[in-house]
Design a protein around this motif. Structure first.
Motif, PDB file in Angstrom:
ATOM      1  N   ALA A   1       0.829  -1.208   0.000  1.00  0.00           N
ATOM      2  CA  ALA A   1       0.000   0.000   0.000  1.00  0.00           C
ATOM      3  C   ALA A   1       0.860   1.254   0.000  1.00  0.00           C
ATOM      4  CB  ALA A   1      -0.922   0.002   1.212  1.00  0.00           C
ATOM      5  N   VAL A   2       1.929   1.238   0.803  1.00  0.00           N
ATOM      6  CA  VAL A   2       2.811   2.406   0.861  1.00  0.00           C
ATOM      7  C   VAL A   2       3.469   2.649  -0.489  1.00  0.00           C
ATOM      8  CG1 VAL A   2       4.951   3.266   1.843  1.00  0.00           C
ATOM      9  CG2 VAL A   2       3.235   2.284   3.317  1.00  0.00           C
ATOM     10  N   ALA A   3       3.903   1.548  -1.127  1.00  0.00           N
ATOM     11  CA  ALA A   3       4.558   1.700  -2.429  1.00  0.00           C
ATOM     12  C   ALA A   3       3.600   2.312  -3.428  1.00  0.00           C
ATOM     13  CB  ALA A   3       5.057   0.343  -2.916  1.00  0.00           C
ATOM     14  N   ILE A   4       2.353   1.829  -3.415  1.00  0.00           N
ATOM     15  CA  ILE A   4       1.374   2.394  -4.338  1.00  0.00           C
ATOM     16  C   ILE A   4       1.142   3.876  -4.035  1.00  0.00           C
ATOM     17  CG2 ILE A   4      -1.048   2.309  -5.057  1.00  0.00           C
ATOM     18  CD1 ILE A   4      -0.929  -0.685  -4.702  1.00  0.00           C
ATOM     19  N   ALA A   5       1.073   4.193  -2.749  1.00  0.00           N
ATOM     20  CA  ALA A   5       0.842   5.600  -2.363  1.00  0.00           C
ATOM     21  C   ALA A   5       1.958   6.484  -2.891  1.00  0.00           C
ATOM     22  CB  ALA A   5       0.732   5.724  -0.846  1.00  0.00           C
ATOM     23  N   ILE A   6       3.204   6.050  -2.668  1.00  0.00           N
ATOM     24  CA  ILE A   6       4.332   6.887  -3.097  1.00  0.00           C
ATOM     25  C   ILE A   6       4.366   7.008  -4.612  1.00  0.00           C
ATOM     26  CG2 ILE A   6       6.837   7.040  -3.154  1.00  0.00           C
ATOM     27  CD1 ILE A   6       6.868   5.751  -0.415  1.00  0.00           C
ATOM     28  N   PHE A   7       4.205   5.871  -5.273  1.00  0.00           N
ATOM     29  CA  PHE A   7       4.247   5.877  -6.740  1.00  0.00           C
ATOM     30  C   PHE A   7       3.185   6.810  -7.302  1.00  0.00           C
ATOM     31  CE2 PHE A   7       2.467   4.121 -10.660  1.00  0.00           C
ATOM     32  CZ  PHE A   7       3.565   4.256 -11.499  1.00  0.00           C
ATOM     33  N   SER A   8       1.955   6.659  -6.796  1.00  0.00           N
ATOM     34  CA  SER A   8       0.876   7.449  -7.395  1.00  0.00           C
ATOM     35  C   SER A   8       1.018   8.927  -7.061  1.00  0.00           C
ATOM     36  CB  SER A   8      -0.486   6.917  -6.962  1.00  0.00           C
ATOM     37  OG  SER A   8      -0.539   6.850  -5.575  1.00  0.00           O
ATOM     38  N   THR A   9       1.602   9.238  -5.890  1.00  0.00           N
ATOM     39  CA  THR A   9       1.812  10.656  -5.581  1.00  0.00           C
ATOM     40  C   THR A   9       2.831  11.269  -6.532  1.00  0.00           C
ATOM     41  OG1 THR A   9       1.429  10.085  -3.293  1.00  0.00           O
ATOM     42  CG2 THR A   9       2.244  12.275  -3.734  1.00  0.00           C
ATOM     43  N   ILE A  10       3.911  10.496  -6.785  1.00  0.00           N
ATOM     44  CA  ILE A  10       4.912  11.011  -7.734  1.00  0.00           C
ATOM     45  C   ILE A  10       4.275  11.202  -9.105  1.00  0.00           C
ATOM     46  CG2 ILE A  10       7.028  10.413  -8.962  1.00  0.00           C
ATOM     47  CD1 ILE A  10       7.956   9.030  -6.412  1.00  0.00           C
ATOM     48  N   MET A  11       3.473  10.220  -9.519  1.00  0.00           N
ATOM     49  CA  MET A  11       2.798  10.350 -10.806  1.00  0.00           C
ATOM     50  C   MET A  11       1.877  11.572 -10.805  1.00  0.00           C
ATOM     51  SD  MET A  11       3.823   8.021 -12.818  1.00  0.00           S
ATOM     52  CE  MET A  11       2.703   7.495 -14.092  1.00  0.00           C
ATOM     53  N   ALA A  12       1.198  11.790  -9.673  1.00  0.00           N
ATOM     54  CA  ALA A  12       0.235  12.891  -9.610  1.00  0.00           C
ATOM     55  C   ALA A  12       0.919  14.234  -9.821  1.00  0.00           C
ATOM     56  CB  ALA A  12      -0.490  12.891  -8.273  1.00  0.00           C
ATOM     57  N   ILE A  13       2.108  14.410  -9.222  1.00  0.00           N
ATOM     58  CA  ILE A  13       2.727  15.726  -9.372  1.00  0.00           C
ATOM     59  C   ILE A  13       3.532  15.849 -10.652  1.00  0.00           C
ATOM     60  CG2 ILE A  13       2.788  16.339  -6.936  1.00  0.00           C
ATOM     61  CD1 ILE A  13       5.563  15.357  -6.786  1.00  0.00           C
ATOM     62  N   SER A  14       3.722  14.736 -11.385  1.00  0.00           N
ATOM     63  CA  SER A  14       4.510  14.865 -12.607  1.00  0.00           C
ATOM     64  C   SER A  14       3.650  14.829 -13.875  1.00  0.00           C
ATOM     65  CB  SER A  14       5.584  13.775 -12.664  1.00  0.00           C
ATOM     66  OG  SER A  14       4.967  12.520 -12.615  1.00  0.00           O
TER      67      SER A  14
END
Lengths: 473, 172
Positions: B8-21
């Motif tokens: 879950a944490v990995a998905i959270a981090i990945f999607s946050t990075i995707m969100a801001i890029s």
């Protein structure tokens, strides 16, 4: 458990009460709102300020979430005095045609930020601190965008809200690390279990960065000049004096209580940032032509000087920071008051416009000169003693080199403060600002500033009063 | 349980990075919703089911829908085919795949723990309510003042002189 224990929250309760009264009055008053609301709000706030000076015990409420003592009480009173002056100074500006319909919003937003600051200063845990901080920043952003018709004002608002959101985020990250390593958000608990581990050092750096945004310390100062220039002058003076003051106060409290165990570490951080802030603030201030931007950079460099008082980590430092803030409020509001009086009348804000002001408006230029001298720290006026005590506090902590750099920076700052004085007194101008007579409220605001600068400088018992009241020495 | 947490944490981090890029606001919002869902799963795994539910209802639900409405309304009438371009499969396949993983994680976690009430460590709505109105009462009150100030500020910024027609209907 009687109700009287809630008297400890007197400042906040009184402020909340008058906020609600103004909110209701706005609904009830018919006809020309602005004419009635302005004096009404000022009188109410004057009463609140006076009530604030009544003696009050110390203690904590809500299981330690709220705490108060003599020092905190004085800090709140200092902020109250500043806000009162700003209210009086903004009277004329609020009477302008385009501001008339939204006068009460100005007071409501200002008062709610002040409530936030008071809660922030008396917070006993990080949760309260954070909520207070947010309450102190978010309404300010809509105040910075107060003149909706002006693009610059809107720009200032959005810049302020974005940069403060970023800084809050960074600070929250730091707080979460502190919570992670200590297992508590209460200041007293956190202070006990701090031991300068790497993670806690990182947490402090993050927390410091967040605070540095609010105080506009150098690596985090870039928003300051733009926001100060774009926002209406009353809001600018509020930002530069009250917001900054409240952040300085809570920061000094936190350094001395929560982060006591990490003193050696934060002294290094303060040392570097203070040198940077003083120097860069000064160098940029020299180049400014617009007086609002000029005062913005001058207030950045003043923040660097304030760090001199904190760095010693001693009782004298805390007293001198509060004392300096009091003087800074009077001097900076005096300077802003003159700028605002002239801008209201003529719309001119540049240094070149002030050429030959002395010949047409001697009183205004005299006050401006005293205010600038006080900011620079020239002996007869109050600013000298403020800086003197800050330097003494730093020297007492053994930071002689830093004191030397501070003194050098005072000399640099003298140069650009004198540039304005030179423009007013020596430069000749073909088209000087015509003589004008300010209305009563503007004058009253300026007179209070003038009296404050002279009074706090000439009578040393103000310093003693703060010291005795705060520490009972 | 640890494995679920890290997924879950990995998905959270990945999607946050995707969100801001992301360059496109709608795609960024899609990833932001995913990030919020992932964070809510993290909350659930940390035995805070009530906060997890709030996270989904308030953030992923209400606030994100508002965001998407605003973004879509701002571009009204500019391009009719915008919707098709935004929602081509390449754009939504990764978020929905990750959301599927989150769903699986949530199911597995639920079946591991058993029913909510049996788990003693969980912080349930009642406890949250009690602590909000006893220990943190002052914070709640100040948050109330903050909301009031926010409403006043929003009213102040958005109030405009009365107009007869809506701005969308005005002739340019």
């Amino acid at each position: 458990m009687g109700l009287e224990q809630y008297l400890l929250m007197r400042h906040e309760l009184v402020l909340t009460l008058i906020t609600l009264i103004i909110l209701i009055a706005e609904l009830c008053i018919k006809g020309d709102n602005s004419r009635k609301i302005r004096p009404f709000a000022i009188i109410l706030f004057f009463i609140a300020t006076v009530v604030g000076f009544l003696p009050l015990g110390e203690g904590s409420l809500f299981g330690g979430m709220f705490q108060t003592n003599g020092m905190i009480l004085i800090m709140k009173n200092v902020l109250n005095i500043g806000v009162l002056i700003i209210f009086i100074q903004s009277y004329t500006w609020l009477g302008n045609e385009e501001n008339k319909i939204k006068v009460s919003e100005f007071f409501l937003l200002m008062l709610s930020t002040l409530i936030g600051m008071d809660f922030m200063i008396s917070s006993g845990d990080f949760l309260m601190f954070y909520i207070g901080l947010e309450l102190a920043t978010i309404p300010i952003a809509s105040l910075a965008a107060y003149e909706r018709t002006k693009t610059k004002s809107a720009e200032a608002g959005i810049k302020l809200i974005l940069s403060s959101a970023l800084s809050s985020g960074i600070m929250l990250y730091g707080i979460s690390m502190l919570y992670g390593t200590t297992g508590s958000i209460y200041f007293s608990e956190v202070a006990k279990s701090l031991h300068s581990s790497n993670l806690q050092t990182l947490a402090f750096i993050f927390f410091f960065s967040g605070m540095a945004f609010k105080i506009s310390i150098v690596p985090f100062h870039l928003w300051t000049a733009d926001v100060y220039e774009g926002a209406p002058i009353s809001v600018t003076s509020y930002l530069s004096v009250i917001s900054k003051g409240a952040a300085v106060f809570i920061f000094v409290i936190m350094l001395f209580t929560v982060f006591r165990a990490m003193t050696a570490m934060w002294q290094d951080v303060l040392y570097i940032t203070s040198v940077l802030t003083m120097t860069i603030g000064n160098l940029f201030a020299m180049r400014q032509k617009n007086l609002k931007r000029f005062l913005a950079f001058s207030s950045i460099s003043q923040a660097g000087f304030i760090f001199l008082g904190m760095i010693g980590g001693n009782e004298l430092g805390m007293t001198s920071v509060v004392y300096f803030m009091l003087i800074y409020i009077f001097s900076n509001l005096g300077a802003f008051g003159v700028v605002s009086a002239i801008a209201n009348r003529t719309g001119k804000e540049n240094r070149d416009d002030y050429d030959g002001l002395y010949l047409t408006n001697p009183k205004l230029s005299l006050l401006m000169m005293i205010a600038l001298f006080s900011l620079a720290g020239i002996p007869p006026v109050a600013g000298f003693f403020g800086k003197f005590f800050l330097f003494t506090a730093a020297a007492k902590g053994g930071f002689y080199m830093l004191v030397l750099i501070g003194v050098l920076n005072t000399i640099i700052s003298l140069y650009y403060y004198l540039l304005v004085v030179k423009a007013m007194f020596i430069n000749k101008s073909e088209t000087p600002i015509q003589y004008f007579k300010s209305d009563g409220y503007t004058r009253l605001g300026l007179i209070i500033c003038f009296a404050g600068i002279v009074f706090t400088g000439l009578f040393s018992f103000v310093f003693e009063y703060i010291r005795v009241y705060a520490f009972g020495v | 349980m640890d494995v679920f947490f890290y997924i879950a944490v990995a998905i959270a981090i990945f999607s946050t990075i995707m969100a801001i890029s992301r360059r496109n606001a709608i795609h960024a919002l899609l990833y932001l919703i995913l990030s919020l869902l992932a964070v809510s799963v993290v909350f659930y795994l940390l035995s805070a089911p009530f906060i997890a539910a709030l996270e989904v209802i308030i953030y992923a639900g209400a606030i994100m829908v508002l965001f998407i409405f605003v973004v879509m309304m701002l571009n009204i009438g500019l391009e009719k085919s915008m919707e098709k371009k935004w929602l081509n499969p390449r754009m939504w396949i990764i978020p929905s795949l990750l959301a599927g993983i989150l769903l699986v994680v949530l199911f597995l976690a639920l079946s591991n723990v058993g029913s909510l009430t049996e788990n003693k460590g969980d912080i349930l709505p009642k406890q949250v309510g009690i602590s909000l109105f006893s220990t943190y009462l002052l914070g709640v009150e100040i948050a109330g003042i903050l909301l009031m100030a926010g409403v006043i500020g929003a009213y102040h910024l958005s109030s405009q002189n009365k107009k007869v027609t809506h701005r969308f209907l005005e002739k340019k």
